[in-house]
Design a protein around this motif. Structure first.
Motif, PDB file in Angstrom:
ATOM      1  N   VAL A 105       4.798  19.687  -5.053  1.00 21.91           N
ATOM      2  CA  VAL A 105       3.528  19.036  -4.723  1.00 21.91           C
ATOM      3  C   VAL A 105       2.451  19.531  -5.681  1.00 21.91           C
ATOM      4  CG1 VAL A 105       1.711  18.950  -2.943  1.00 21.91           C
ATOM      5  CG2 VAL A 105       4.121  18.688  -2.289  1.00 21.91           C
ATOM      6  N   HIS A 106       1.531  18.667  -6.044  1.00 20.13           N
ATOM      7  CA  HIS A 106       0.434  19.038  -6.945  1.00 20.13           C
ATOM      8  C   HIS A 106      -0.517  19.994  -6.223  1.00 20.13           C
ATOM      9  CE1 HIS A 106      -2.247  17.887 -10.450  1.00 20.13           C
ATOM     10  NE2 HIS A 106      -3.104  18.526  -9.649  1.00 20.13           N
ATOM     11  N   GLY A 107      -0.673  21.199  -6.743  1.00 22.99           N
ATOM     12  CA  GLY A 107      -1.553  22.183  -6.136  1.00 22.99           C
ATOM     13  C   GLY A 107      -2.963  22.105  -6.696  1.00 22.99           C
TER      14      GLY A 107
ATOM     15  N   ALA B  70       7.595  15.041   5.510  1.00 27.24           N
ATOM     16  CA  ALA B  70       8.481  14.277   6.392  1.00 27.24           C
ATOM     17  C   ALA B  70       7.689  13.578   7.491  1.00 27.24           C
ATOM     18  CB  ALA B  70       9.537  15.199   6.988  1.00 27.24           C
ATOM     19  N   ASP B  71       6.713  14.264   8.056  1.00 28.67           N
ATOM     20  CA  ASP B  71       5.882  13.656   9.105  1.00 28.67           C
ATOM     21  C   ASP B  71       5.181  12.394   8.600  1.00 28.67           C
ATOM     22  OD1 ASP B  71       6.498  15.711  10.849  1.00 28.67           O
ATOM     23  OD2 ASP B  71       4.609  16.788  10.553  1.00 28.67           O
ATOM     24  N   ALA B  72       4.668  12.474   7.383  1.00 28.97           N
ATOM     25  CA  ALA B  72       3.869  11.376   6.841  1.00 28.97           C
ATOM     26  C   ALA B  72       4.724  10.324   6.134  1.00 28.97           C
ATOM     27  CB  ALA B  72       2.826  11.925   5.870  1.00 28.97           C
ATOM     28  N   GLY B  73       5.983  10.638   5.877  1.00 26.64           N
ATOM     29  CA  GLY B  73       6.833   9.706   5.145  1.00 26.64           C
ATOM     30  C   GLY B  73       6.408   9.536   3.704  1.00 26.64           C
ATOM     31  N   VAL B  74       5.979  10.645   3.091  1.00 21.96           N
ATOM     32  CA  VAL B  74       5.426  10.631   1.736  1.00 21.96           C
ATOM     33  C   VAL B  74       6.287  11.515   0.834  1.00 21.96           C
ATOM     34  CG1 VAL B  74       3.437  11.375   0.363  1.00 21.96           C
ATOM     35  CG2 VAL B  74       3.083  10.107   2.480  1.00 21.96           C
ATOM     36  N   ALA B  75       6.507  11.071  -0.395  1.00 18.87           N
ATOM     37  CA  ALA B  75       7.266  11.858  -1.358  1.00 18.87           C
ATOM     38  C   ALA B  75       6.389  12.967  -1.945  1.00 18.87           C
ATOM     39  CB  ALA B  75       7.774  10.959  -2.478  1.00 18.87           C
TER      40      ALA B  75
ATOM     41  N   GLU C  49       5.602  13.777  -4.923  1.00 13.30           N
ATOM     42  CA  GLU C  49       4.722  13.357  -6.014  1.00 13.30           C
ATOM     43  C   GLU C  49       3.525  12.534  -5.528  1.00 13.30           C
ATOM     44  OE1 GLU C  49       8.397  10.603  -5.989  1.00 13.30           O
ATOM     45  OE2 GLU C  49       7.971  12.756  -5.754  1.00 13.30           O
ATOM     46  N   ALA C  50       3.538  12.136  -4.251  1.00 11.24           N
ATOM     47  CA  ALA C  50       2.413  11.389  -3.681  1.00 11.24           C
ATOM     48  C   ALA C  50       1.569  12.279  -2.776  1.00 11.24           C
ATOM     49  CB  ALA C  50       2.913  10.181  -2.907  1.00 11.24           C
ATOM     50  N   ALA C  51       1.657  13.595  -2.986  1.00  8.85           N
ATOM     51  CA  ALA C  51       0.924  14.529  -2.126  1.00  8.85           C
ATOM     52  C   ALA C  51       0.260  15.611  -2.964  1.00  8.85           C
ATOM     53  CB  ALA C  51       1.870  15.165  -1.111  1.00  8.85           C
ATOM     54  N   VAL C  52      -0.778  16.209  -2.391  1.00 10.38           N
ATOM     55  CA  VAL C  52      -1.422  17.376  -2.998  1.00 10.38           C
ATOM     56  C   VAL C  52      -1.609  18.427  -1.919  1.00 10.38           C
ATOM     57  CG1 VAL C  52      -2.646  16.027  -4.760  1.00 10.38           C
ATOM     58  CG2 VAL C  52      -3.791  16.573  -2.579  1.00 10.38           C
TER      59      VAL C  52
ATOM     60  N   MET D 209       0.846  -1.193   0.000  1.00  9.20           N
ATOM     61  CA  MET D 209       0.000   0.000   0.000  1.00  9.20           C
ATOM     62  C   MET D 209       0.883   1.245   0.000  1.00  9.20           C
ATOM     63  SD  MET D 209      -3.041   1.063   2.684  1.00  9.20           S
ATOM     64  CE  MET D 209      -1.929   1.094   4.104  1.00  9.20           C
ATOM     65  N   THR D 210       0.727   2.086  -1.015  1.00  5.63           N
ATOM     66  CA  THR D 210       1.480   3.332  -1.106  1.00  5.63           C
ATOM     67  C   THR D 210       0.670   4.460  -0.487  1.00  5.63           C
ATOM     68  OG1 THR D 210       2.524   2.599  -3.161  1.00  5.63           O
ATOM     69  CG2 THR D 210       2.605   4.954  -2.661  1.00  5.63           C
ATOM     70  N   LEU D 211       1.236   5.110   0.510  1.00  8.48           N
ATOM     71  CA  LEU D 211       0.529   6.187   1.193  1.00  8.48           C
ATOM     72  C   LEU D 211       0.501   7.453   0.341  1.00  8.48           C
ATOM     73  CD1 LEU D 211       1.922   5.796   4.832  1.00  8.48           C
ATOM     74  CD2 LEU D 211      -0.295   5.030   3.945  1.00  8.48           C
ATOM     75  N   LYS D 212      -0.615   8.165   0.429  1.00  6.20           N
ATOM     76  CA  LYS D 212      -0.786   9.465  -0.211  1.00  6.20           C
ATOM     77  C   LYS D 212      -1.131  10.483   0.879  1.00  6.20           C
ATOM     78  CE  LYS D 212      -0.697   7.352  -4.265  1.00  6.20           C
ATOM     79  NZ  LYS D 212       0.476   7.412  -5.169  1.00  6.20           N
ATOM     80  N   LEU D 213      -0.800  11.744   0.621  1.00 11.17           N
ATOM     81  CA  LEU D 213      -1.040  12.794   1.604  1.00 11.17           C
ATOM     82  C   LEU D 213      -1.812  13.945   0.976  1.00 11.17           C
ATOM     83  CD1 LEU D 213      -0.525  13.990   4.445  1.00 11.17           C
ATOM     84  CD2 LEU D 213       1.645  14.894   3.560  1.00 11.17           C
TER      85      LEU D 213
END
Length: 225
Positions: A185-187, A158-163, A165-168, A1-5
């Motif tokens: 990050v995708h806005g 950093a808190d979530a351990g997410v790159a 490209e896996a965040a918005v 499972m890849t985490l997203k933020l």
């Protein structure tokens, strides 16, 4: 499972606090015998940290005057919030709670906050609206340089351990979208907030209704996969 933020701005994105923001900035200007700018100009600095917002609105004043104005703003904002209560002072926009709950229900989608609010103001808002449990990371202006500096988003990642490209980043101001761009990050800009759409040029996606967010995220991350 890849985490997203999914990181959210607060004022103008999750809650509508414009009445208190405008009135409190007017109080800040009145405290030094000055006439406040018009409403749209005041809302145009929402998203910046308070010291930077005051300096932006009153560039001709010296730093000590800015401190007096900021203190008067904070006193007014606190008094108005205490008088009305958080639910009336900063009500959630329609459908925000149901969408946050739906996003939170997915084990692979984490939620965060990046806001120009103070830590004290943010704590009170998330507690009185019963939102704290939904967010794994919360960053504010007390701990970082003002938006659009990317520090808040970098800390959230950093808190979530997410790159990146896996965040918005979901927000209503140019500062939110420029911060997202700077952090890689995708806005996602929202149309119901405080900045007009023509200021959201750095947004990579736009939504007019928060209920469209889950579907947009699904599409974005399916494409990325």
């Amino acid at each position: 499972m890849t985490l997203k933020l999914v990181i959210f701005d607060v004022d103008g994105t999750l809650v509508d606090s414009q009445a208190d923001i405008v009135a409190s900035m007017q109080a800040g200007f009145a405290a030094v015998g000055k006439t406040a700018p018009l409403r749209d100009e005041i809302l145009g600095i929402v998203g910046l940290s308070l010291p930077l917002a005051v300096a932006r609105l009153a560039p001709e004043e010296d730093p000590q005057t800015h401190v007096v104005m900021a203190d008067a703003y904070k006193a007014s904002y606190t008094a108005r919030r205490d008088a009305a209560g958080e639910h009336a002072s900063s009500p959630l926009y329609p459908h925000v709670r149901e969408v946050l709950e739906a996003l939170h229900a997915r084990p692979d989608w984490l939620l965060g906050i990046a806001t120009g609010k103070s830590r004290r103001g943010l704590n009170r808002l998330v507690d009185e609206h019963d939102l704290r449990r939904l967010f794994v990371t919360q960053h504010c202006a007390d701990d970082h340089p003002s938006k659009p500096h990317p520090a808040m988003l970098q800390a959230a990642l950093a808190d979530a351990g997410v790159a990146p490209e896996a965040a918005v980043m979901v927000g209503d101001t140019s500062f939110d979208m420029e911060m997202a761009q700077a952090a890689g990050v995708h806005g996602i800009g929202v149309s119901w907030g405080y900045h007009p759409l023509d200021r959201l040029g750095a947004a990579r996606s736009m939504i007019d209704d928060i209920r469209a967010l889950p579907g947009l995220l699904q599409t974005l991350w399916e494409i990325a996969a």
